[in-house]
Design an enzyme around this catalytic site. Structure first.
Site, PDB file in Angstrom:
ATOM      1  N   SER A 276       0.839  -1.193   0.000  1.00  0.00           N
ATOM      2  CA  SER A 276       0.000   0.000   0.000  1.00  0.00           C
ATOM      3  C   SER A 276       0.876   1.245   0.000  1.00  0.00           C
ATOM      4  O   SER A 276       2.083   1.165   0.211  1.00  0.00           O
ATOM      5  CB  SER A 276      -0.901   0.010   1.231  1.00  0.00           C
ATOM      6  OG  SER A 276      -0.140   0.343   2.370  1.00  0.00           O
ATOM      7  N   LYS A 277       0.220   2.377  -0.227  1.00  0.00           N
ATOM      8  CA  LYS A 277       0.956   3.635  -0.239  1.00  0.00           C
ATOM      9  C   LYS A 277       1.605   3.875   1.126  1.00  0.00           C
ATOM     10  O   LYS A 277       2.679   4.442   1.220  1.00  0.00           O
ATOM     11  CB  LYS A 277      -0.009   4.767  -0.593  1.00  0.00           C
ATOM     12  CG  LYS A 277       0.669   6.115  -0.627  1.00  0.00           C
ATOM     13  CD  LYS A 277      -0.162   7.127  -1.340  1.00  0.00           C
ATOM     14  CE  LYS A 277       0.121   8.537  -0.861  1.00  0.00           C
ATOM     15  NZ  LYS A 277       1.348   8.792  -0.129  1.00  0.00           N
ATOM     16  N   ARG A 278       0.930   3.410   2.170  1.00  0.00           N
ATOM     17  CA  ARG A 278       1.481   3.617   3.513  1.00  0.00           C
ATOM     18  C   ARG A 278       2.838   2.925   3.706  1.00  0.00           C
ATOM     19  O   ARG A 278       3.692   3.406   4.426  1.00  0.00           O
ATOM     20  CB  ARG A 278       0.484   3.152   4.574  1.00  0.00           C
ATOM     21  CG  ARG A 278       0.086   4.304   5.503  1.00  0.00           C
ATOM     22  CD  ARG A 278      -1.068   3.938   6.397  1.00  0.00           C
ATOM     23  NE  ARG A 278      -2.234   3.529   5.621  1.00  0.00           N
ATOM     24  CZ  ARG A 278      -3.046   2.517   5.940  1.00  0.00           C
ATOM     25  NH1 ARG A 278      -2.780   1.794   7.011  1.00  0.00           N
ATOM     26  NH2 ARG A 278      -4.093   2.231   5.197  1.00  0.00           N
TER      27      ARG A 278
ATOM     28  N   GLY B 165       5.062   2.629   1.448  1.00  0.00           N
ATOM     29  CA  GLY B 165       6.026   3.525   0.823  1.00  0.00           C
ATOM     30  C   GLY B 165       6.377   4.676   1.749  1.00  0.00           C
ATOM     31  O   GLY B 165       7.548   5.029   1.922  1.00  0.00           O
ATOM     32  N   ASP B 166       5.359   5.258   2.394  1.00  0.00           N
ATOM     33  CA  ASP B 166       5.591   6.378   3.313  1.00  0.00           C
ATOM     34  C   ASP B 166       6.417   5.921   4.509  1.00  0.00           C
ATOM     35  O   ASP B 166       7.337   6.607   4.957  1.00  0.00           O
ATOM     36  CB  ASP B 166       4.252   6.943   3.812  1.00  0.00           C
ATOM     37  CG  ASP B 166       3.439   7.553   2.666  1.00  0.00           C
ATOM     38  OD1 ASP B 166       4.044   7.831   1.606  1.00  0.00           O
ATOM     39  OD2 ASP B 166       2.219   7.718   2.826  1.00  0.00           O
TER      40      ASP B 166
END
Ligand code: GLU
Length: 505
Positions: A262-264, A266-267
């Site tokens: 998920s994008k999270r 990546g963050d």
């Protein structure tokens, strides 16, 4: 059946930035199409107007341009099968909805959201299907007159697919083999809504794949549950002979392997999940992209190609052309692929090494400009040749080679303590004299004379070289000493030694 021309499509919904998993899907479609001399179509699936995000389509197109994935036809490319934007194909879908209604494969349903909620409250695990449709308000339970009257009154309705129960539906998947599910678990999916006069994803997707003569549907695993329904739709239309072959690609997993990427993630771990930087028009949030983070498109392609596929040996670095030659859907894995973003960094390092020094210099000149430095291009090229093997990103080159372009203003304290000896000032002054007398200031030219001088004086080579490095670099790093002094040139080398001696004494 005669061999069909290979035609594949990448069919995103313009609901935001393109996720890196979508990029991989497009890449596999592209490799497959190119290998078979087929066509690659770019179709926009924008029948859900609530989820439309301005700029998404342009973003997706720009991403593929950057990555070197080319389409043969579709939105912005033209072609014989257009329009390629589903919102521009309403009339086509209406015609096919009517075909299903006329054949008794679909029916009209008037149930309001409130009525559906009431049924859900009344019946546990309510599903609109063969077991329940008889108690709902639809064209199967109402008379033709009633139906016509309701439509004439302007009542909203949907068209539902009439799924026959208790039938085994076979989906042949090129990656997963045969998947069989029983039709009773499927609900009578909504295919069309009178409210916006638009079809749902399922109908538009099947009609378009048919009309655009798509031969292979290669897409993410998340669409596998829709595949039985799609098979039934092809059958309802009588299109089973030209039904595309399916290939559902493995999921991309978190770097640790537990759950979907998920994008999270990546963050949390500091890597992009989008090809380009994305500015969310609604929230104003900015998300990082591979391009802006300094990845080379070739590296991203190579990295993604190996997430869920391998060439059957341990070859890792492959150009787009090699990938086109080697790609094979049968070598795609069924199980999810861990998103090992560090491997992406490794690939970037590999591709930086593969690029010529001139190409890397082109990329580094803007970084130099940012630091207010303008030097002859040739000098940049030379420095790149000496330093590029130390970095994974072009921007990291500044840290490792800025001393080639700016003289040290201070000298690293630790290095001074360790490397600047009592007699260093005296030795460096002598060295400057020796260097000043050298006519051939090439690497070899300097090396020979300086080494002879060290030997003659009985100096310690290490001590001399370490102090010399400190004067030119300001710290203890860098390539071979005479590479540095050669690039700096005699005048600059002497000036730096002189200044170091003055400051360090
Ligand atoms: N519009 C769908 C998507 O956004 C396409 C799925 C498919 O390829 O059938 O991915």
């Amino acid at each position: 059946m005669a061999e069909r021309k290979v035609r594949v499509r990448f069919a995103p919904s313009p609901t935001g930035a393109l996720h890196i998993g979508g990029v991989r899907t497009a890449l596999y479609n592209y490799l497959f199409a190119r290998q078979h001399g087929g066509d690659m179509i770019f179709r926009i699936e924008d029948t859900d107007s609530n989820r439309f995000v301005p700029g998404a389509e342009e973003y997706i197109l720009e991403s593929f341009k950057w990555l070197g994935i080319h389409f043969d036809e579709g939105v912005s490319f033209g072609g014989e099968y257009g329009p390629y934007r589903q919102s521009e194909r309403r009339e086509i879908y209406k015609k096919y909805v009517k075909v299903l209604l006329d054949n008794g494969k679909a029916y009209i349903a008037f149930d309001t959201p409130e009525e559906l909620d009431a049924k859900r409250a009344e019946i546990a695990n309510f599903q609109y299907d063969a077991s329940t449709r008889g108690m709902m308000r639809n064209s199967l339970t109402l008379s033709k007159e009633e139906v016509d009257a309701l439509i004439a009154e302007g009542k909203q309705y949907v068209v539902r697919f009439k799924i026959e129960p208790n039938e085994d539906v076979h989906v042949d998947d090129l990656i997963r083999g045969e998947v069989i599910i029983n039709s009773s678990i499927l609900d009578d999916k909504v295919l069309y809504k009178s409210a916006d006069e638009l079809p749902t994803y399922h109908l538009a997707n099947i009609v378009d794949d048919h009309l655009m003569e798509v031969s292979h549907v290669i897409r993410g695993e998340e669409w596998l549950p829709s595949a039985p329904l799609h098979v039934l739709l092809y059958r309802a239309f009588g299109w089973e002979d030209t039904m595309p072959a399916f290939a559902h690609l493995p999921l991309l997993l978190k770097p640790e392997g537990n759950g979907k990427l998920s994008k999270r993630d990546g963050d949390r771990l500091g890597f992009p999940v989008f090809p380009l930087e994305w500015h969310d028009p609604k929230t104003g949030e900015v998300s990082s992209g591979y391009r802006e983070s300094g990845y080379l498109p070739e590296a991203v392609i190579n990295f993604l190609a190996l997430l869920g596929w391998n060439p059957g040996n341990d070859q890792e670095v492959m150009s787009m052309d090699e990938l086109i030659g080697l790609f094979d859907l049968h070598r795609c894995s069924k199980s999810g692929a861990k998103f090992d973003y560090k491997k992406g960094i490794w690939f970037n390092h590999q591709y930086i090494q593969q690029k010529s020094n001139e190409e890397i210099a082109e990329l580094f000149v803007p970084v130099l400009k940012e630091h207010g430095i303008e030097v002859p291009f040739e000098k940049v090229v030379t420095v790149m040749g000496m330093m590029k093997d130390r970095v994974s990103f072009v921007r990291e080159l500044w840290d490792v080679c800025s001393f080639f372009f700016v003289a040290p203003v201070e000298y690293d304290e630790k290095t001074v303590k360790k490397r600047w000896k009592e007699d260093s000032a005296k030795c460096m002054t002598e060295l400057a004299e020796v260097l000043a007398g050298i006519e051939d200031f090439s690497i070899e030219g300097q090396e020979k004379i300086v080494m002879d001088w060290i030997a003659e004086k009985g100096y310690h080579t290490g001590n001399i070289m370490n102090a010399f490095r400190l004067t030119l670099v300001g710290e203890g790093k860098g390539p071979h000493m005479f590479d540095i002094s050669w690039v700096l040139g005699k005048e600059e080398t002497l000036a730096r030694i002189k200044r170091a001696v003055e400051i360090l004494k």
